[in-house]
Design an enzyme around this catalytic site. Structure first.
Site, PDB file in Angstrom:
ATOM      1  N   LYS A 162       3.723  -6.540 -25.164  1.00  0.00           N
ATOM      2  CA  LYS A 162       2.477  -6.051 -24.458  1.00  0.00           C
ATOM      3  C   LYS A 162       1.320  -6.834 -25.366  1.00  0.00           C
ATOM      4  CE  LYS A 162      -0.035  -1.765 -25.234  1.00  0.00           C
ATOM      5  NZ  LYS A 162       0.032  -0.572 -25.817  1.00  0.00           N
ATOM      6  N   CYS A 220      -2.799   7.692 -32.145  1.00  0.00           N
ATOM      7  CA  CYS A 220      -4.278   7.357 -32.086  1.00  0.00           C
ATOM      8  C   CYS A 220      -5.005   8.205 -31.087  1.00  0.00           C
ATOM      9  CB  CYS A 220      -4.464   5.850 -31.944  1.00  0.00           C
ATOM     10  SG  CYS A 220      -3.627   5.412 -29.905  1.00  0.00           S
ATOM     11  N   LYS A 238       3.446  -5.980 -30.001  1.00  0.00           N
ATOM     12  CA  LYS A 238       2.321  -5.405 -29.351  1.00  0.00           C
ATOM     13  C   LYS A 238       1.302  -6.310 -30.132  1.00  0.00           C
ATOM     14  CE  LYS A 238      -0.336  -1.390 -28.845  1.00  0.00           C
ATOM     15  NZ  LYS A 238      -0.543   0.056 -29.189  1.00  0.00           N
TER      16      LYS A 238
END
Ligand code: PBG
Length: 326
Positions: A249, A122, A196
């Site tokens: 996360k 990304c 995540k």
């Protein structure tokens, strides 16, 4: 009336007794400091929503890594911002890419500092998504895997000690493991961002890494905040594919997930106290509403108590200093 016999109050009364009965300890040896290295800048560029954090040019990064090592922090998590982006994110696997060069520079100056290379496209794609976009504008999972494998190998070749895929594509851990093994990097472990979540708390990071999606969002590949059992499934898949460490996360809104993951796996568990969590504390402290030292040490200890063996935090350097002073 008979009270149950407990002497806990007495045990809490003095610092040595409190320490003696403490269940969870935060140690500098548990901490990982994230770092941003940017290609083509000559001065650090402060990240507005993350006071104290900057995007660093290579020379400043090497100095920063030296300071981190001197504080006794064992590891850094490295993110790169390339000078140029394209549709594929080809900067991610360039041999002279920003993370590859940064890894070499850090390892040359601090051979014992562990470099964990974040592996994601990304920061390198012009559209800001974590994978290749297919015809429909959706991320093409399988086509992305090959690029991730290529990137992992080039990071390992540059000297990365641990590869940490954060993209959330299906099958990436197995693909990366096979590619690393094929190239002789059988000893390089994988820290999988397994659980995540699609989180609002990544906002400041996307400013830091220049990785906001140009169109759409990441909800098709990141997890729904309402799901905890899905996190256990994701962890199991990554374990089966050969992950060596597991990550949850963000950390604070997902302490229950950290606990469940820690109970479900015997692998080391990492938790990422992300950019938005850091920004919240910083903002409240700047306003005089919280005591930063107390808030941070309490937070990081709570993440450990939830079950994390490894705590990744932008407060790692501060915490290391505060822990030294206690
Ligand atoms: C994606 C990635 C993100 C973070 C680490 N790796 C952001 C995202 O998924 O948009 C966020 C970390 C943070 O907020 O501190 N490569």
């Amino acid at each position: 009336m008979a009270f149950p016999a407990t002497r806990m109050r007495r045990l809490r009364r003095t610092a040595p007794l409190r320490d003696l009965v403490r269940e969870t300890r935060l140690n500098v040896a548990d901490l990982v400091m994230p770092l941003f290295v940017e290609e083509g800048i000559s001065q650090p560029v402060p990240v507005e929503a993350m006071p104290g954090v900057s995007r660093l040019p290579l020379d400043a990064l090497a100095r920063e890594a030296g300071e981190i090592a001197a504080l006794g922090i064992p590891a850094v998590l490295l993110f790169g911002i390339p000078a140029d982006k394209d549709d594929e994110g080809s900067g991610a696997w360039a041999d002279q890419g920003v993370v590859q060069e940064a890894t070499r520079a850090i390892k040359a100056a601090n051979p014992q500092l562990i470099v964990i290379a974040d592996l994601c496209l990304c920061e390198y794609t012009s559209h800001g998504h974590c994978g290749l976009l297919g015809d429909e504008g959706a991320v093409d999972n399988d086509a992305t895997l090959e690029l991730l494998a290529r990137t992992a190998v080039s990071q390992a070749r540059a000297g990365a000690d641990v590869i940490a895929p954060s993209d959330m594509m299906d099958g990436r851990v197995g693909t990366i493991r096979a590619a690393l093994d094929d190239e002789g990097f059988t000893d390089v472990p994988i820290l999988a961002y397994s659980a995540k979540f699609a989180s609002a708390f990544y906002g400041p990071f996307r400013e830091a890494a220049g990785s906001s999606p140009a169109i759409g969002d990441r909800r098709s590949y990141q997890m729904d905040p309402g799901n905890a059992r899905e996190a256990l499934r994701e962890v199991q898949l990554d374990v089966d594919e050969g992950a060596d460490m597991i990550m949850v996360k963000p950390a604070l809104p997902y302490l229950d997930v950290i606990r469940r993951v820690a109970d479900a796996t015997s692998l080391p568990v990492a938790a990422y106290n992300v950019s938005g969590e850091y920004a919240m504390v910083k903002a409240a402290c700047a306003a005089g509403w919280l005591d930063e030292r107390a808030a941070v040490l309490e937070t990081l200890t709570a993440i450990r108590r939830a079950g994390a063996d490894i705590v990744i935090s932008y407060h790692a350097k501060d915490a290391a200093r505060w822990l030294q002073a206690t």
